[in-house]
Write an enzyme that holds these catalytic residues in place. Structure first.
Site, PDB file in Angstrom:
ATOM      1  N   ALA A 136       0.801  -1.234   0.000  1.00 51.50           N
ATOM      2  CA  ALA A 136       0.000   0.000   0.000  1.00 51.50           C
ATOM      3  C   ALA A 136       0.828   1.276   0.000  1.00 51.50           C
ATOM      4  CB  ALA A 136      -0.999   0.039   1.145  1.00 51.50           C
ATOM      5  N   ALA A 137       2.144   1.174  -0.125  1.00 49.72           N
ATOM      6  CA  ALA A 137       2.961   2.391  -0.171  1.00 49.72           C
ATOM      7  C   ALA A 137       2.603   3.238  -1.386  1.00 49.72           C
ATOM      8  CB  ALA A 137       4.441   2.035  -0.190  1.00 49.72           C
ATOM      9  N   GLY A 138       2.506   2.590  -2.555  1.00 49.30           N
ATOM     10  CA  GLY A 138       2.146   3.314  -3.772  1.00 49.30           C
ATOM     11  C   GLY A 138       0.728   3.849  -3.730  1.00 49.30           C
ATOM     12  N   ASP A 139      -0.185   3.081  -3.144  1.00 51.81           N
ATOM     13  CA  ASP A 139      -1.578   3.527  -3.034  1.00 51.81           C
ATOM     14  C   ASP A 139      -1.696   4.717  -2.094  1.00 51.81           C
ATOM     15  OD1 ASP A 139      -2.317   1.443  -4.710  1.00 51.81           O
ATOM     16  OD2 ASP A 139      -2.668   0.068  -3.042  1.00 51.81           O
TER      17      ASP A 139
END
Length: 301
Positions: A249-252
């Site tokens: 979820a880093a990119g999200d």
């Protein structure tokens, strides 16, 4: 307050903690198993709302326990779920995350009802699109649905933001309707043929994407940061050095947080990227997707 609508995926993440990836034919024990809310669309929606944006979701879940769990999570986070359809007999999406000790992960997706969003579903949700400042979509739903939604958005002067993940072939028709595209280096390489290793190669790939019709580009480069290109400026915003426990979820988080801060004309894109970079650096320091996404108070604190 920014008004953001997300057309996207809703999954339950099943997290398998392991020391490393198994070799072909190898059987190995896991350290632990847990579940958490996830899906690229749901993650981005929660990142946006926790950073102060009014957020509406367009999606589909099954009438199973996972669907009930995810609707509860979205509602508890003050996300408008009036355009989330519950399909009778449907199977809510799932993601199986192999989380290694290094913090890196490998993910296997069962799309479930995310892949069953129809053209009629998009039409029924058109008011959710028309009333937004930004419409965000990712590739865990069918590209045809994204194209239909982006056409509605453009007719109503809503800024379109595309996260082309997971990586797959993409048509110029969709790119020409995209105001801002946010791939990582692997996704950008797949779309442009440029192997991205640094700022210079990211700039080459971004120029190709603009030639294909995208107006603005941000390429996330992991530990190197994020490169951006607009009509007026470009540059590399460095990443923050932290101890990464789980990169899920880093990119999200980056995308949802980014959109919560962006002006409609994207003039403040550099400042918005800095905010999003800090938000994603907080996310990777905690296990799980949705539980790790920070609030605006945590980012600014």
């Amino acid at each position: 307050m920014k008004r953001i609508t997300i057309l996207g995926s809703i999954n339950v993440d099943v997290i398998l903690e392991i020391s490393r990836l198994p070799k072909p034919g190898e059987t190995m024990p896991m350290k632990s198993l847990s579940t958490a809310g996830g899906g690229k669309g749901a993650n981005q929606a929660i990142a946006a709302v926790r950073s102060g944006a009014a957020t509406t979701f367009i999606g589909k879940v099954g009438d199973d326990a996972y669907g009930e769990k995810m609707l509860t999570i979205l509602k508890e986070n003050n996300i408008d779920t009036s355009s989330v359809i519950i399909k009778k007999g449907g199977q809510t999406g799932q993601a199986y995350i192999l989380l290694q000790e290094s913090g890196q992960n490998s993910i296997i997706i069962n799309g479930g009802t995310n892949r069953e969003i129809t053209a009629d579903d998009v039409i029924k949700a058109q008011n959710s699109i028309k009333n937004a400042d930004f419409l965000i979509a990712q590739f865990e739903v069918d590209i045809e649905r994204i194209l239909e939604a982006f056409i509605i958005a453009h007719k109503n002067k809503v800024v379109t933001i595309l996260n082309p993940a997971p990586a797959k072939d993409i048509t110029d028709d969709l790119l020409k309707l995209t105001d801002l595209i946010v791939p990582n280096e692997i996704e950008a390489q797949m779309m442009t043929g440029i192997e991205i290793t640094d700022e210079n190669t990211a700039a080459e790939a971004a120029k190709i994407l603009r030639e294909r019709g995208v107006k603005n580009v941000i390429i996330t480069l992991g530990s190197q940061g994020a490169y951006y290109l607009t009509e007026n400026e470009d540059g590399l915003i460095p990443a923050l050095k932290v101890n990464a426990i789980d990169t899920t979820a880093a990119g999200d988080t980056f995308i949802g947080a980014l959109c919560s801060q962006l002006g409609n004309n994207l003039a403040n894109i550099k400042e918005a990227i800095k905010y999003a970079t800090k938000a994603s650096s907080i996310t990777v320091q905690t296990l799980g997707a949705i539980p790790s996404i920070p609030t605006i108070k945590q980012v600014n604190g």
